[in-house]
Design a protein around this motif. Sequence first.
Motif, PDB file in Angstrom:
ATOM      1  N   ALA A  74      32.450  35.842  42.339  1.00 23.28           N
ATOM      2  CA  ALA A  74      32.209  35.138  41.082  1.00 23.28           C
ATOM      3  C   ALA A  74      32.759  35.948  39.917  1.00 23.28           C
ATOM      4  O   ALA A  74      32.721  37.178  39.934  1.00 23.28           O
ATOM      5  CB  ALA A  74      30.722  34.902  40.893  1.00 23.28           C
ATOM      6  N   ASP A  75      33.284  35.222  38.954  1.00 27.80           N
ATOM      7  CA  ASP A  75      33.778  35.902  37.755  1.00 27.80           C
ATOM      8  C   ASP A  75      32.589  36.368  36.923  1.00 27.80           C
ATOM      9  O   ASP A  75      31.721  35.572  36.568  1.00 27.80           O
ATOM     10  CB  ASP A  75      34.647  34.968  36.916  1.00 27.80           C
ATOM     11  CG  ASP A  75      35.973  34.678  37.595  1.00 27.80           C
ATOM     12  OD1 ASP A  75      36.433  35.531  38.374  1.00 27.80           O
ATOM     13  OD2 ASP A  75      36.533  33.599  37.342  1.00 27.80           O
ATOM     14  N   SER A  76      32.563  37.649  36.618  1.00 33.45           N
ATOM     15  CA  SER A  76      31.501  38.156  35.753  1.00 33.45           C
ATOM     16  C   SER A  76      32.078  38.325  34.353  1.00 33.45           C
ATOM     17  O   SER A  76      33.259  38.653  34.195  1.00 33.45           O
ATOM     18  CB  SER A  76      30.949  39.475  36.274  1.00 33.45           C
ATOM     19  OG  SER A  76      31.978  40.422  36.363  1.00 33.45           O
ATOM     20  N   PRO A  77      31.265  38.093  33.342  1.00 33.80           N
ATOM     21  CA  PRO A  77      31.780  38.188  31.978  1.00 33.80           C
ATOM     22  C   PRO A  77      32.166  39.639  31.642  1.00 33.80           C
ATOM     23  O   PRO A  77      31.553  40.585  32.128  1.00 33.80           O
ATOM     24  CB  PRO A  77      30.622  37.724  31.105  1.00 33.80           C
ATOM     25  CG  PRO A  77      29.411  37.906  31.951  1.00 33.80           C
ATOM     26  CD  PRO A  77      29.853  37.755  33.367  1.00 33.80           C
ATOM     27  N   ILE A  78      33.188  39.767  30.862  1.00 34.25           N
ATOM     28  CA  ILE A  78      33.631  41.084  30.408  1.00 34.25           C
ATOM     29  C   ILE A  78      32.987  41.350  29.052  1.00 34.25           C
ATOM     30  O   ILE A  78      33.063  40.521  28.147  1.00 34.25           O
ATOM     31  CB  ILE A  78      35.159  41.144  30.286  1.00 34.25           C
ATOM     32  CG1 ILE A  78      35.801  40.944  31.652  1.00 34.25           C
ATOM     33  CG2 ILE A  78      35.595  42.460  29.673  1.00 34.25           C
ATOM     34  CD1 ILE A  78      37.300  40.834  31.617  1.00 34.25           C
TER      35      ILE A  78
END
Length: 90
Positions: free
Chosen positions: A2-6
Amino acid sequence: MADSPIHHKLAAILHADAVAYSRHMARDPEGTVRRISASRALFNAAATEREGRVVNSVGDAILAEFPSVLEAVRCAVDVQRALAERNAAL
């Protein structure tokens, strides 16, 4: 995966060290350590007052983080003025 927020964090970094520290340590180690400790306490207080935090300190060097360049510069000026006043009698 899953893409995690930067998350970004902007910070100003201030590095300071004492002039001729090695020479002073060779001549008067106890006095030099005493003066560096007093200077470090002064720096810590100034950094805290300017919303900064000391990240690391080793020997005569201090590394601090500030929320803005302006606060880092103000801290540096505060410390320089305080050291000049304290050392005027030396």
